[in-house]
Design an enzyme around this catalytic site. Sequence first.
Site, PDB file in Angstrom:
ATOM      1  N   ASP A  47     -16.267  -9.568   5.360  1.00  0.00           N
ATOM      2  CA  ASP A  47     -14.877  -9.312   4.980  1.00  0.00           C
ATOM      3  C   ASP A  47     -14.671  -9.630   3.501  1.00  0.00           C
ATOM      4  OD1 ASP A  47     -11.919  -8.957   5.559  1.00  0.00           O
ATOM      5  OD2 ASP A  47     -11.931 -11.057   4.937  1.00  0.00           O
ATOM      6  N   GLU A 119     -18.239  -5.107   9.271  1.00  0.00           N
ATOM      7  CA  GLU A 119     -18.170  -6.202   8.292  1.00  0.00           C
ATOM      8  C   GLU A 119     -19.431  -7.066   8.351  1.00  0.00           C
ATOM      9  OE1 GLU A 119     -13.372  -7.037   7.933  1.00  0.00           O
ATOM     10  OE2 GLU A 119     -14.493  -8.023   9.531  1.00  0.00           O
TER      11      GLU A 119
END
Length: 231
Positions: A47, A119
């Site tokens: 992220d 991610e």
Amino acid sequence: MTMHEFFENFGIKINDSKIFSTALTHNSYANETKTKETYQRLEFLGDAVLQMYVSKFLYLNFTNAPEGKLTKTRSDIVRQETLSEIAKMIDLGKIIRLGQGEIKSKGYEKPSILSDVYEAVTAAIYLDQTEEVLISWIKSTIFKYIEKNDYKELNHDYKSELQEIIQAEIRSDLEYRVESQKHIEKDNKIEYTVSVNLDGKKYGIGTGFSKQEASQNAAKDCLNKLKKSAK
């Protein structure tokens, strides 16, 4: 398709197989096989990596955009809905390691799992590969998605624009209502229909796979009608 074959399609020759296996491991699989590590920690790192590279892309390509506009656009790009669509675009779900229960419930199609794994995989590439390979991965996935979609349109806040018009007219009777919601089986999503009402009358209608998206589309429809009536 094996994990190695999948990533070779993106020009990635894996050095540390363990970190990529971890990036693809859901809790349900770990619980069933007594595997210690899942993708959650890598998801956390991924992220941050995506935030950084998307921020850099926006900063370099939108030189006149204010900070607030850049932040909103970045949020639109790295949100769960967008990342899950990217994961579907590259068939990432086919190599995710899931427990039998998640397989039966089609966990490989769930937006929350797909976005998390995208991610995590990005983090694995960040740790295992050169920056050149990482940038190539981001360009061929998230930036490719951006090019295919009008994200400038996604960035436009129709609800705020409509609210400003209503306030300028000294009115406070703007109301959004959820008219219906239905399950779209082929996409495994809930589609919402939202109306926007002025003076007790329905002025706009919009649909979307979230209440926010449907509300934005309803506001857009209302704005179009107001502009036409003003001519």
